[in-house]
Design an enzyme around this catalytic site. Structure first.
Site, PDB file in Angstrom:
ATOM      1  N   LYS A   1      55.726  40.774  31.176  1.00 49.31           N
ATOM      2  CA  LYS A   1      55.307  41.846  32.255  1.00 49.31           C
ATOM      3  C   LYS A   1      55.693  42.650  33.164  1.00 49.31           C
ATOM      4  O   LYS A   1      55.820  43.749  33.188  1.00 49.31           O
ATOM      5  CB  LYS A   1      53.715  41.673  32.299  1.00 49.31           C
ATOM      6  CG  LYS A   1      52.345  41.365  31.074  1.00 49.31           C
ATOM      7  CD  LYS A   1      50.814  40.889  31.821  1.00 49.31           C
ATOM      8  CE  LYS A   1      50.150  40.418  30.595  1.00 49.31           C
ATOM      9  NZ  LYS A   1      48.795  39.850  30.768  1.00 49.31           N
TER      10      LYS A   1
ATOM     11  N   GLN B   1      45.859  37.429  35.762  1.00 51.87           N
ATOM     12  CA  GLN B   1      46.659  36.627  34.708  1.00 51.87           C
ATOM     13  C   GLN B   1      44.869  35.943  34.374  1.00 51.87           C
ATOM     14  O   GLN B   1      44.789  35.277  35.286  1.00 51.87           O
ATOM     15  CB  GLN B   1      47.234  36.389  35.200  1.00 51.87           C
ATOM     16  CG  GLN B   1      47.965  35.516  34.037  1.00 51.87           C
ATOM     17  CD  GLN B   1      48.363  36.590  32.113  1.00 51.87           C
ATOM     18  OE1 GLN B   1      48.874  37.600  32.527  1.00 51.87           O
ATOM     19  NE2 GLN B   1      47.878  36.431  31.046  1.00 51.87           N
TER      20      GLN B   1
ATOM     21  N   ASP C   1      43.754  46.655  33.218  1.00 51.30           N
ATOM     22  CA  ASP C   1      43.484  45.968  32.065  1.00 51.30           C
ATOM     23  C   ASP C   1      42.167  45.741  31.793  1.00 51.30           C
ATOM     24  O   ASP C   1      42.003  46.887  30.085  1.00 51.30           O
ATOM     25  CB  ASP C   1      42.908  44.460  33.041  1.00 51.30           C
ATOM     26  CG  ASP C   1      44.321  43.585  31.968  1.00 51.30           C
ATOM     27  OD1 ASP C   1      45.158  43.605  31.383  1.00 51.30           O
ATOM     28  OD2 ASP C   1      44.091  42.518  32.292  1.00 51.30           O
TER      29      ASP C   1
END
Ligand SMILES: NC(=O)c1ccc[n+]([C@@H]2O[C@H](COP(=O)([O-])OP(=O)(O)OC[C@H]3O[C@@H](n4cnc5c(N)ncnc54)[C@H](OP(=O)(O)O)[C@@H]3O)[C@@H](O)[C@H]2O)c1
Length: 298
Positions: free
Chosen positions: A52, A96, A119
């Protein structure tokens, strides 16, 4: 032979578009910034975070990664999220997942400012999606929709069958394709491990989305001829012929399905790269909103 829906090629195309869009809007503003929180030292999570970071840097997004000890408390993690929530230089916050067992994932997700939830997993953003007025859509579902739209696969009026009801894939992709308008208007069925007569439901799918985490579950005799297959699954299979000792396979038995269908995503190289690309999309979208600009993102 089916059309191969190549997520690597499409990702490159979209990333180039995002980079251009960003350069056009940047002038002398600060660059978009994504803050990533990684708790513990799970090797797979570390690889995801590195990928990422690299993808962000390639399009001009600054990243800052906080590596917390696996023993960090839920309170410490939430305090860090709160400080990023109020930091005007941060456009996106990504925690994460998965988190260590002693931390309540839901509490942490709920602590993220929804306007920085790139997200798309905060209940506010999921609620907006259900209302048909999404702001940040979770990255994997958004990537799947882009694969369909950009490959001119008609969705409107089609029977979409989704195998899997997770909060990050199954439920949001169902809501996304159920909306009114372009790239949606599907008739959606969601299946799960308690679904009866799964095979007969799968056989009716014009578009089948497999997100079960069951290696090679869907075989060629199960799918509708000329359908489109989106394979979300990423499963490790032991393979002593590979240097790393395993290979990645999807939830779809690619070899037996590929000759029976209209189009199919490969694993790897299908949905996976699109997920990261949509994180870039959402971070730039957040930066555009913060700066009251108008720009093109998904
Ligand atoms: N490509 C990407 O970027 C990406 C992103 C996210 C996830 N993934 C992969 O996608 C897969 C799914 O992950 P996830 O997190 O969405 O799902 P998950 O939380 O692991 O849940 C799996 C879902 O599949 C259902 N399921 C399991 N076995 C089934 C069966 N035999 N028949 C019908 N349904 C069954 C489960 O039903 P119940 O609810 O009844 O248990 C559950 O709803 C995994 O392989 C994951 O690694 C890939």
């Amino acid at each position: 032979m089916a059309i191969i829906l190549d997520g690597n090629d499409l990702s490159q195309e979209i990333r180039s578009e995002l980079k251009l869009e960003l350069n056009k809007l940047l002038a002398n503003k600060r660059s978009p910034k994504l803050s990533v929180i990684l708790v513990g030292d799970d090797p797979a999570s570390s690889v995801y975070v590195r990928n990422k970071e690299k993808a962000c840097s390639d399009v001009g997004i600054i990243t800052e990664t906080f590596n917390l000890e696996s023993t960090s408390s839920e309170q410490e993690l939430i305090q860090l999220v709160h400080s990023l929530n109020t930091n005007p230089n941060v456009d996106g916050i990504l925690v994460q997942l998965p988190l260590p067992d002693h931390i309540n994932e839901i509490q942490v997700i709920n602590s993220i400012n929804p306007s920085k939830d790139v997200d798309g997993i905060h209940p506010f953003n999921l609620g907006q999606l259900v209302q048909g007025n999404p702001i940040f859509v979770p990255c994997t579902p958004l990537g799947i929709q882009q694969i369909l739209i950009r490959n001119n696969i008609e969705i409107s009026g089609k029977r979409v069958v989704i195998c899997g009801r997770s909060n990050i894939v199954g439920k949001p992709i169902a809501n996304l394709l159920l909306q009114r308008g372009n790239g949606a208007d599907a008739t959606v069925t969601i299946c799960h491990s308690r679904t009866r007569e799964l095979a007969s439901i799968i056989a009716e799918a014009d578009i089948l989305i497999a997100a079960m985490g069951q290696p090679n579950f869907i075989t060629g005799n199960m799918v509708k001829p000329q359908s489109t297959i989106i394979d979300v699954g990423i499963n490790r299979m032991d393979d002593p012929t590979r240097k790393r000792g395993y290979r990645l396979v999807g939830d779809v038995d690619y070899a037996s399905v590929v000759d029976n269908v209209f189009a199919i995503t490969p694993v790897p190289g299908g949905v996976g790269p699109m997920t990261i690309t949509m994180l870039l999309n959402n971070t730039i979208k957040s930066w555009i909103r913060t700066n009251n600009l108008s720009g093109n993102t998904a």
